[in-house]
Design a protein around this motif. Structure first.
Motif, short mmCIF file in Angstrom:
data_model
loop_
_atom_site.label_atom_id
_atom_site.label_comp_id
_atom_site.label_asym_id
_atom_site.label_seq_id
_atom_site.Cartn_x
_atom_site.Cartn_y
_atom_site.Cartn_z
N TYR A 170 0.81 -1.21 0.00
CA TYR A 170 0.00 0.00 0.00
C TYR A 170 0.85 1.26 0.00
N GLU A 171 1.87 1.19 -0.83
CA GLU A 171 2.67 2.36 -1.19
C GLU A 171 2.85 2.36 -2.70
N PHE A 172 3.10 3.55 -3.24
CA PHE A 172 3.40 3.70 -4.66
C PHE A 172 4.90 3.91 -4.84
N HIS A 173 5.44 3.35 -5.91
CA HIS A 173 6.75 3.82 -6.35
C HIS A 173 6.64 4.21 -7.82
N SER A 174 7.45 5.18 -8.22
CA SER A 174 7.35 5.75 -9.56
C SER A 174 8.66 5.58 -10.31
N ASN A 175 8.57 5.64 -11.63
CA ASN A 175 9.75 5.44 -12.46
C ASN A 175 9.64 6.27 -13.72
N ASP A 176 10.77 6.45 -14.37
CA ASP A 176 10.87 7.25 -15.59
C ASP A 176 11.69 6.44 -16.59
N SER A 177 11.12 6.17 -17.74
CA SER A 177 11.81 5.33 -18.73
C SER A 177 13.11 5.94 -19.22
N SER A 178 13.32 7.23 -19.00
CA SER A 178 14.52 7.92 -19.50
C SER A 178 15.67 7.91 -18.50
N ARG A 179 15.46 7.34 -17.32
CA ARG A 179 16.47 7.37 -16.28
C ARG A 179 16.85 5.94 -15.86
N PRO A 180 18.15 5.67 -15.70
CA PRO A 180 18.56 4.33 -15.26
C PRO A 180 17.94 4.00 -13.91
N MET B 295 5.42 7.64 -1.77
CA MET B 295 4.03 8.08 -1.86
C MET B 295 3.13 7.01 -1.26
N SER B 296 2.36 7.39 -0.25
CA SER B 296 1.49 6.44 0.43
C SER B 296 0.21 6.21 -0.37
N ALA B 297 -0.30 4.98 -0.30
CA ALA B 297 -1.59 4.64 -0.92
C ALA B 297 -2.64 4.38 0.15
N GLN B 298 -2.38 4.81 1.39
CA GLN B 298 -3.27 4.49 2.48
C GLN B 298 -4.15 5.65 2.93
N ASP B 299 -3.88 6.85 2.44
CA ASP B 299 -4.71 7.98 2.83
C ASP B 299 -4.69 9.04 1.75
#
Length: 236
Positions: A105-115, A152-156
């Motif tokens: 219940y957390e988010f992680h993010s990514n960018d295709s242009s960054r290793p 980034m939390s997905a709980q609230d």
């Protein structure tokens, strides 16, 4: 129903499962290096749901190591952002010198242009991934780039609203028509933009139209057909 592709490892001979899964992931996102200690008999269940310019992919799989290297970026870069909701399990995500531990219940993010490098924890991991072109996000690119890789939390708050939307959407795609896809994709992008803005602490950076749509979705999420969600997310 929405356009959907399904991969089940049990439908593939054991010796071919990991290679088939690797090819699926490379087509769904961008070329990556994948490895796993379970590769000889890899087990995974992956769906790919098309929502216009947005792709949503719920899945469950055994421990993985995924790398997006500078060489692979030079070979192919679709210029997309990726947001992953972890429903079960945990992992470590490295983006340059930035490391994030991501639990359920957390988010992680990514960018295709960054290793980047993502290593999932022991046991099976269950996620819902969202991917969309950077040009579709109604935020200044500089603001969005500063959010990528942050916790980034997905709980609230907005994170919970986005998580509930994704869970409801992927639970049963049969209740939607192909024409609903782009509209649902717009909701996913606007809620992601709201989450990014909240994380950055700059709600005013949202484009006015996207801000209005997000407020409308938030105020009506208990009754709208595209925003209806369960009262709280639960791992099934």
């Amino acid at each position: 129903m929405l356009i959907e592709t399904v991969f089940r490892s049990e439908d593939v001979p054991a010796a071919d499962r990991f290679e088939c899964y690797r090819e699926l992931m490379n087509r769904a996102y961008a070329p990556m290096e994948l490895s796993s200690g379970h590769a000889p008999d890899f087990r995974a269940h992956q769906r790919l749901i098309g929502l216009g310019a947005v792709s949503v992919w719920p899945g469950e799989f055994e421990p993985l190591l995924l790398r997006r290297t500078p060489k692979l970026i030079r070979q192919s870069d679709p210029e997309v952002y990726q947001l992953t909701l972890v429903l079960k399990g945990s992992g470590k995500h490295s983006l340059g010198r930035q490391e994030t531990i991501c639990d359920a219940y957390e988010f992680h993010s990514n960018d295709s242009s960054r290793p980047s490098e993502t290593r999932t924890g022991q046991g099976r991991t269950r996620i819902i991934g969202v991917e969309f072109p950077k040009t579709q996000l109604p935020l200044p690119r500089s603001r969005a780039d500063q959010v990528i890789g942050r916790h980034m939390s997905a709980q609230d708050g907005i994170g919970a609203l986005l998580a509930q939307f994704l869970i409801q959407l992927t639970r049963d795609t049969g209740q939607y028509t192909p024409d609903d896809g782009p509209r649902l994709g717009t909701v996913a992008i606007d809620l992601t933009a709201a989450l990014f803005s909240h994380t950055f602490g700059a709600d005013t950076s949202l484009a006015p139209e996207a801000h209005r749509r997000t407020l409308t979705c938030a105020s009506k999420h208990s009754s709208s057909s595209t925003c209806t969600t369960p009262p709280s997310p639960r791992v099934r």
